[in-house]
Design a protein around this motif. Structure first.
Motif, mmCIF file in Angstrom:
data_model
loop_
_atom_site.group_PDB
_atom_site.id
_atom_site.type_symbol
_atom_site.label_atom_id
_atom_site.label_comp_id
_atom_site.label_asym_id
_atom_site.label_seq_id
_atom_site.Cartn_x
_atom_site.Cartn_y
_atom_site.Cartn_z
ATOM 1 N N ALA A 1 61.088 54.466 41.657
ATOM 2 C CA ALA A 1 62.424 54.467 42.263
ATOM 3 C C ALA A 1 63.155 55.768 41.950
ATOM 4 O O ALA A 1 63.827 56.351 42.814
ATOM 5 C CB ALA A 1 63.223 53.271 41.753
ATOM 6 N N GLY A 2 62.995 56.238 40.700
ATOM 7 C CA GLY A 2 63.621 57.502 40.322
ATOM 8 C C GLY A 2 63.059 58.676 41.098
ATOM 9 O O GLY A 2 63.799 59.591 41.490
ATOM 10 N N THR A 3 61.751 58.668 41.351
ATOM 11 C CA THR A 3 61.127 59.732 42.130
ATOM 12 C C THR A 3 61.668 59.763 43.554
ATOM 13 O O THR A 3 61.942 60.836 44.110
ATOM 14 C CB THR A 3 59.600 59.541 42.153
ATOM 15 O OG1 THR A 3 59.096 59.599 40.813
ATOM 16 C CG2 THR A 3 58.935 60.621 42.998
ATOM 17 N N ALA A 4 61.829 58.580 44.149
ATOM 18 C CA ALA A 4 62.388 58.510 45.502
ATOM 19 C C ALA A 4 63.808 59.084 45.544
ATOM 20 O O ALA A 4 64.170 59.825 46.467
ATOM 21 C CB ALA A 4 62.388 57.056 45.982
ATOM 22 N N LEU A 5 64.595 58.745 44.528
ATOM 23 C CA LEU A 5 65.964 59.275 44.451
ATOM 24 C C LEU A 5 65.960 60.789 44.259
ATOM 25 O O LEU A 5 66.802 61.499 44.818
ATOM 26 C CB LEU A 5 66.720 58.596 43.310
ATOM 27 C CG LEU A 5 67.080 57.121 43.522
ATOM 28 C CD1 LEU A 5 67.575 56.496 42.221
ATOM 29 C CD2 LEU A 5 68.141 56.989 44.613
ATOM 30 N N GLN A 6 65.001 61.279 43.473
ATOM 31 C CA GLN A 6 64.893 62.720 43.245
ATOM 32 C C GLN A 6 64.545 63.446 44.543
ATOM 33 O O GLN A 6 65.069 64.532 44.824
ATOM 34 C CB GLN A 6 63.828 62.992 42.183
ATOM 35 C CG GLN A 6 63.736 64.443 41.739
ATOM 36 C CD GLN A 6 64.784 64.815 40.725
ATOM 37 O OE1 GLN A 6 65.706 64.049 40.466
ATOM 38 N NE2 GLN A 6 64.667 65.992 40.144
ATOM 39 N N ILE A 7 63.664 62.868 45.328
ATOM 40 C CA ILE A 7 63.295 63.476 46.609
ATOM 41 C C ILE A 7 64.504 63.530 47.545
ATOM 42 O O ILE A 7 64.741 64.534 48.226
ATOM 43 C CB ILE A 7 62.139 62.700 47.261
ATOM 44 C CG1 ILE A 7 60.858 62.875 46.433
ATOM 45 C CG2 ILE A 7 61.900 63.158 48.699
ATOM 46 C CD1 ILE A 7 59.702 62.025 46.907
ATOM 47 N N ILE A 8 65.276 62.438 47.574
ATOM 48 C CA ILE A 8 66.498 62.425 48.396
ATOM 49 C C ILE A 8 67.448 63.520 47.942
ATOM 50 O O ILE A 8 68.047 64.242 48.756
ATOM 51 C CB ILE A 8 67.183 61.045 48.323
ATOM 52 C CG1 ILE A 8 66.291 59.985 48.963
ATOM 53 C CG2 ILE A 8 68.548 61.082 49.004
ATOM 54 C CD1 ILE A 8 66.805 58.572 48.793
ATOM 55 N N ALA A 9 67.605 63.657 46.612
ATOM 56 C CA ALA A 9 68.505 64.677 46.080
ATOM 57 C C ALA A 9 68.048 66.079 46.477
ATOM 58 O O ALA A 9 68.867 66.922 46.876
ATOM 59 C CB ALA A 9 68.573 64.553 44.554
#
Length: 291
Positions: A59-67
């Protein structure tokens, strides 16, 4: 969009800290004091704590990609540092004054850095030649650290693996930024395949280095080293190879360097101090039970 990116990166940092604690517990439970090997992965796949950590980190990786889709690397990457305070707060030992001061210093330095960099950055597209250059620089760094880890044990091995993981994650951030920015602005027809291929290699390699590091030392050291090397390498690449700081004035650049130095110093103090607390005779037994 910068505000959305910062919010996503903050949540990603929190997820990274929580996931690190969960996965470290899973690795230590399955390996004890032994090194992590490929055959151990089957047991990790049945460990609920490790799987929960994997879900949180995903989930954190997905958020990082969005950022990274909506903000430059030098804005997003420094926020990774905030994973360390999360790990410390979730740790088995109590917080003392020095730890709290270090956490506060790191958080304040990163906050000021992001505030300054978010208003003074450019968003250039990364040419294939620059992708290759960044990949070569990081590949040599990771190879050296991986070799050092192969011929060492204990804390030295843990630090070398964690630093190698941080460098590989930094390259992943740069490459993912290039892919996400290009697709968002030019569409899938202009997808940079070289950057995508590099990210698909660098990210799993970094994740494997982290698991090996968990088997060699405490999560405070793993996350501390990783959250120092990762944003440092990513920010340097962002300012040089990606040329994201071309619109930054001299005064702002000096302030950014000062904030970076303060954050790194705080991480170093926090990591060493927490390691000393965990290693003390009165706390070693409690740490062993918690991991």
């Amino acid at each position: 969009m910068i505000a959305l990116a910062v919010a996503c990166a903050l949540c990603a940092a929190i997820a990274s800290g929580v996931g690190a604690r969960l996965q470290h517990g899973g690795v230590r439970a399955e390996t004890g004091q032994d090194e992590l090997r490929l055959r151990t992965l089957a047991r990790l796949g049945r460990n609920r704590g490790w799987l929960a950590g994997l879900a949180v980190l995903s989930a954190g990786t997905a958020l990082q990609i969005i950022a990274l889709t909506f903000a430059p690397v030098i804005v997003v990457a420094p926020l990774v540092v905030l994973a360390l305070p999360v790990v410390v707060l979730l740790g088995p030992s109590t917080l003392d004054r020095r730890s709290l001061l270090a956490v506060g210093a790191v958080s304040a330095a990163v906050g000021v850095f992001v505030a300054l960099s978010s208003g003074a950055v450019a968003n250039p597209r990364l040419p294939p030649s620059d992708v290759l250059q960044a990949t070569q620089i990081v590949a040599v760094t990771v190879a050296v650290l991986g070799t050092a880890a192969a011929f060492s044990r204990g804390l030295v091995r843990c630090v070398a693996l964690s630093a190698g993981a941080g460098a590989a994650y930094a390259l992943s951030s740069v490459l993912i930024r290039d892919v996400a920015f290009t697709v968002r602005t030019l569409g899938f027809a202009e997808l940079p395949w070289l950057a995508l291929a590099g990210a698909l290699v660098a990210f799993p390699l970094a994740a494997w280095f982290v698991q090996l590091a968990y088997a060699s030392g405490p999560p405070d050291v793993v996350v501390g080293c990783g959250t120092t090397v990762n944003p440092l390498v990513a920010t340097v690449l962002g300012m040089t190879v990606l040329d994201e700081a071309s619109a930054t004035s001299l005064v702002t650049a000096v302030a950014l360097v000062a904030c970076g130095a303060a954050a790194v110093s705080g991480i170093a103090v926090l990591t060493v101090h927490r390691r000393q607390l965990v290693s003390s005779p009165s706390r070693r037994a409690r740490y062993s039970r918690s991991t």
